[in-house]
Design a protein around this motif. Structure first.
Motif, PDB file in Angstrom:
ATOM      1  N   VAL A  97       0.847  -1.198   0.000  1.00  0.00           N
ATOM      2  CA  VAL A  97       0.000   0.000   0.000  1.00  0.00           C
ATOM      3  C   VAL A  97       0.879   1.244   0.000  1.00  0.00           C
ATOM      4  O   VAL A  97       0.650   2.185  -0.772  1.00  0.00           O
ATOM      5  CB  VAL A  97      -0.951  -0.003   1.213  1.00  0.00           C
ATOM      6  N   ALA A  98       1.908   1.240   0.843  1.00  0.00           N
ATOM      7  CA  ALA A  98       2.820   2.388   0.903  1.00  0.00           C
ATOM      8  C   ALA A  98       3.559   2.571  -0.421  1.00  0.00           C
ATOM      9  O   ALA A  98       3.772   3.708  -0.867  1.00  0.00           O
ATOM     10  CB  ALA A  98       3.812   2.195   2.046  1.00  0.00           C
ATOM     11  N   LEU A  99       3.954   1.459  -1.054  1.00  0.00           N
ATOM     12  CA  LEU A  99       4.651   1.572  -2.345  1.00  0.00           C
ATOM     13  C   LEU A  99       3.778   2.274  -3.381  1.00  0.00           C
ATOM     14  O   LEU A  99       4.257   3.142  -4.118  1.00  0.00           O
ATOM     15  CB  LEU A  99       5.053   0.187  -2.852  1.00  0.00           C
ATOM     16  N   PHE A 100       2.520   1.913  -3.439  1.00  0.00           N
ATOM     17  CA  PHE A 100       1.633   2.521  -4.439  1.00  0.00           C
ATOM     18  C   PHE A 100       1.235   3.944  -4.063  1.00  0.00           C
ATOM     19  O   PHE A 100       1.102   4.800  -4.936  1.00  0.00           O
ATOM     20  CB  PHE A 100       0.398   1.657  -4.665  1.00  0.00           C
ATOM     21  N   VAL A 101       1.058   4.215  -2.779  1.00  0.00           N
ATOM     22  CA  VAL A 101       0.685   5.569  -2.359  1.00  0.00           C
ATOM     23  C   VAL A 101       1.837   6.544  -2.606  1.00  0.00           C
ATOM     24  O   VAL A 101       1.615   7.705  -2.975  1.00  0.00           O
ATOM     25  CB  VAL A 101       0.256   5.572  -0.874  1.00  0.00           C
ATOM     26  N   LEU A 102       3.057   6.073  -2.434  1.00  0.00           N
ATOM     27  CA  LEU A 102       4.222   6.940  -2.608  1.00  0.00           C
ATOM     28  C   LEU A 102       4.687   7.043  -4.062  1.00  0.00           C
ATOM     29  O   LEU A 102       5.667   7.722  -4.341  1.00  0.00           O
ATOM     30  CB  LEU A 102       5.378   6.438  -1.738  1.00  0.00           C
ATOM     31  N   THR A 103       4.011   6.406  -4.977  1.00  0.00           N
ATOM     32  CA  THR A 103       4.420   6.433  -6.387  1.00  0.00           C
ATOM     33  C   THR A 103       4.578   7.853  -6.931  1.00  0.00           C
ATOM     34  O   THR A 103       5.599   8.155  -7.543  1.00  0.00           O
ATOM     35  CB  THR A 103       3.435   5.636  -7.257  1.00  0.00           C
ATOM     36  N   PRO A 104       3.625   8.756  -6.737  1.00  0.00           N
ATOM     37  CA  PRO A 104       3.817  10.105  -7.298  1.00  0.00           C
ATOM     38  C   PRO A 104       5.003  10.847  -6.684  1.00  0.00           C
ATOM     39  O   PRO A 104       5.609  11.693  -7.338  1.00  0.00           O
ATOM     40  CB  PRO A 104       2.508  10.831  -6.953  1.00  0.00           C
ATOM     41  N   VAL A 105       5.353  10.537  -5.456  1.00  0.00           N
ATOM     42  CA  VAL A 105       6.465  11.226  -4.795  1.00  0.00           C
ATOM     43  C   VAL A 105       7.802  10.632  -5.218  1.00  0.00           C
ATOM     44  O   VAL A 105       8.747  11.350  -5.526  1.00  0.00           O
ATOM     45  CB  VAL A 105       6.301  11.128  -3.257  1.00  0.00           C
ATOM     46  N   GLY A 113       7.375  -2.941 -10.786  1.00  0.00           N
ATOM     47  CA  GLY A 113       8.166  -3.479  -9.672  1.00  0.00           C
ATOM     48  C   GLY A 113       7.368  -3.557  -8.380  1.00  0.00           C
ATOM     49  O   GLY A 113       7.465  -4.528  -7.627  1.00  0.00           O
ATOM     50  N   ALA A 114       6.550  -2.540  -8.114  1.00  0.00           N
ATOM     51  CA  ALA A 114       5.712  -2.551  -6.906  1.00  0.00           C
ATOM     52  C   ALA A 114       4.672  -3.656  -6.981  1.00  0.00           C
ATOM     53  O   ALA A 114       4.347  -4.290  -5.968  1.00  0.00           O
ATOM     54  CB  ALA A 114       5.042  -1.198  -6.716  1.00  0.00           C
ATOM     55  N   THR A 115       4.153  -3.920  -8.177  1.00  0.00           N
ATOM     56  CA  THR A 115       3.172  -4.997  -8.343  1.00  0.00           C
ATOM     57  C   THR A 115       3.813  -6.351  -8.085  1.00  0.00           C
ATOM     58  O   THR A 115       3.231  -7.210  -7.410  1.00  0.00           O
ATOM     59  CB  THR A 115       2.561  -4.944  -9.755  1.00  0.00           C
ATOM     60  N   ILE A 116       5.009  -6.545  -8.589  1.00  0.00           N
ATOM     61  CA  ILE A 116       5.722  -7.806  -8.339  1.00  0.00           C
ATOM     62  C   ILE A 116       6.064  -7.933  -6.865  1.00  0.00           C
ATOM     63  O   ILE A 116       5.946  -9.010  -6.279  1.00  0.00           O
ATOM     64  CB  ILE A 116       6.964  -7.892  -9.240  1.00  0.00           C
ATOM     65  N   THR A 135       4.347  -6.768  -4.457  1.00  0.00           N
ATOM     66  CA  THR A 135       3.106  -7.061  -3.750  1.00  0.00           C
ATOM     67  C   THR A 135       2.913  -8.560  -3.603  1.00  0.00           C
ATOM     68  O   THR A 135       2.533  -9.042  -2.538  1.00  0.00           O
ATOM     69  CB  THR A 135       1.906  -6.436  -4.488  1.00  0.00           C
ATOM     70  N   TRP A 136       3.200  -9.322  -4.652  1.00  0.00           N
ATOM     71  CA  TRP A 136       3.095 -10.783  -4.563  1.00  0.00           C
ATOM     72  C   TRP A 136       3.998 -11.309  -3.464  1.00  0.00           C
ATOM     73  O   TRP A 136       3.605 -12.175  -2.684  1.00  0.00           O
ATOM     74  CB  TRP A 136       3.486 -11.441  -5.876  1.00  0.00           C
ATOM     75  N   LEU A 137       5.214 -10.785  -3.405  1.00  0.00           N
ATOM     76  CA  LEU A 137       6.174 -11.234  -2.393  1.00  0.00           C
ATOM     77  C   LEU A 137       5.667 -10.942  -0.980  1.00  0.00           C
ATOM     78  O   LEU A 137       5.725 -11.810  -0.098  1.00  0.00           O
ATOM     79  CB  LEU A 137       7.527 -10.565  -2.608  1.00  0.00           C
ATOM     80  N   PHE A 138       5.156  -9.746  -0.748  1.00  0.00           N
ATOM     81  CA  PHE A 138       4.711  -9.384   0.600  1.00  0.00           C
ATOM     82  C   PHE A 138       3.447 -10.132   1.016  1.00  0.00           C
ATOM     83  O   PHE A 138       3.278 -10.457   2.184  1.00  0.00           O
ATOM     84  CB  PHE A 138       4.521  -7.871   0.715  1.00  0.00           C
ATOM     85  N   VAL A 139       2.566 -10.422   0.084  1.00  0.00           N
ATOM     86  CA  VAL A 139       1.388 -11.226   0.411  1.00  0.00           C
ATOM     87  C   VAL A 139       1.823 -12.643   0.774  1.00  0.00           C
ATOM     88  O   VAL A 139       1.333 -13.239   1.732  1.00  0.00           O
ATOM     89  CB  VAL A 139       0.370 -11.225  -0.746  1.00  0.00           C
ATOM     90  N   TRP A 140       2.787 -13.195   0.034  1.00  0.00           N
ATOM     91  CA  TRP A 140       3.294 -14.536   0.337  1.00  0.00           C
ATOM     92  C   TRP A 140       3.973 -14.558   1.709  1.00  0.00           C
ATOM     93  O   TRP A 140       3.767 -15.482   2.496  1.00  0.00           O
ATOM     94  CB  TRP A 140       4.282 -14.986  -0.748  1.00  0.00           C
ATOM     95  N   LEU A 141       4.783 -13.539   1.999  1.00  0.00           N
ATOM     96  CA  LEU A 141       5.447 -13.476   3.304  1.00  0.00           C
ATOM     97  C   LEU A 141       4.442 -13.348   4.444  1.00  0.00           C
ATOM     98  O   LEU A 141       4.604 -13.971   5.498  1.00  0.00           O
ATOM     99  CB  LEU A 141       6.429 -12.301   3.350  1.00  0.00           C
ATOM    100  N   ALA A 142       3.411 -12.532   4.260  1.00  0.00           N
ATOM    101  CA  ALA A 142       2.393 -12.378   5.301  1.00  0.00           C
ATOM    102  C   ALA A 142       1.697 -13.700   5.567  1.00  0.00           C
ATOM    103  O   ALA A 142       1.439 -14.063   6.722  1.00  0.00           O
ATOM    104  CB  ALA A 142       1.377 -11.309   4.905  1.00  0.00           C
ATOM    105  N   ALA A 143       1.397 -14.443   4.516  1.00  0.00           N
ATOM    106  CA  ALA A 143       0.754 -15.752   4.693  1.00  0.00           C
ATOM    107  C   ALA A 143       1.724 -16.742   5.313  1.00  0.00           C
ATOM    108  O   ALA A 143       1.346 -17.551   6.169  1.00  0.00           O
ATOM    109  CB  ALA A 143       0.255 -16.271   3.354  1.00  0.00           C
ATOM    110  N   ARG A 144       2.972 -16.689   4.924  1.00  0.00           N
ATOM    111  CA  ARG A 144       3.980 -17.632   5.423  1.00  0.00           C
ATOM    112  C   ARG A 144       4.220 -17.449   6.920  1.00  0.00           C
ATOM    113  O   ARG A 144       4.412 -18.410   7.649  1.00  0.00           O
ATOM    114  CB  ARG A 144       5.288 -17.433   4.648  1.00  0.00           C
ATOM    115  N   PHE A 145       4.236 -16.218   7.385  1.00  0.00           N
ATOM    116  CA  PHE A 145       4.520 -15.940   8.796  1.00  0.00           C
ATOM    117  C   PHE A 145       3.275 -15.900   9.668  1.00  0.00           C
ATOM    118  O   PHE A 145       3.369 -15.743  10.879  1.00  0.00           O
ATOM    119  CB  PHE A 145       5.277 -14.615   8.940  1.00  0.00           C
TER     120      PHE A 145
END
Length: 98
Positions: free
Chosen positions: A24-32, A53-56, A58-68
């Motif tokens: 969420v932070a990656l996409f919100v900070l895109t214009p900045v 890159g932020a979309t890719i 996102t897959w990693l962070f969703v996987w990590l959240a599920a893994r942990f």
């Protein structure tokens, strides 16, 4: 029919779900962060490359959240606070039909 007593201990915190705030932070900070055309990465403007890159990521962070997440790994039921209000009794509406 006796109703089960509610759990005496509150559910464990699921801190791993905070990882879902990173995309969420990656996409919100895109214009900045990526408000530029130069440099070009693989012929794409930097902003487009950043969004891809932020979309890719996102897959990693969703996987990590599920893994942990201990509930996801243990295949446990989700905690819903309303379950304590009704002491685990769920009505599906089928009782009314019969």
């Amino acid at each position: 029919m006796s109703t089960p007593a509610p759990d005496q201990h509150p559910p464990r915190r699921r801190w791993s779900l905070l990882l879902l705030l990173v995309p969420v932070a990656l996409f919100v900070l895109t214009p900045v962060v990526a408000n530029t055309v130069q440099p070009r990465i693989l012929g794409m403007p930097f902003m487009l490359a950043y969004i891809i890159g932020a979309t890719i990521a996102t897959w990693l962070f969703v996987w990590l959240a599920a893994r942990f997440d201990h509930r996801y790994r243990g295949n446990e039921a989700e905690y819903v606070p309303v379950d304590h209000a009704f002491h685990g009794v769920h009505h599906t509406g089928e009782e009314e039909l019969s």
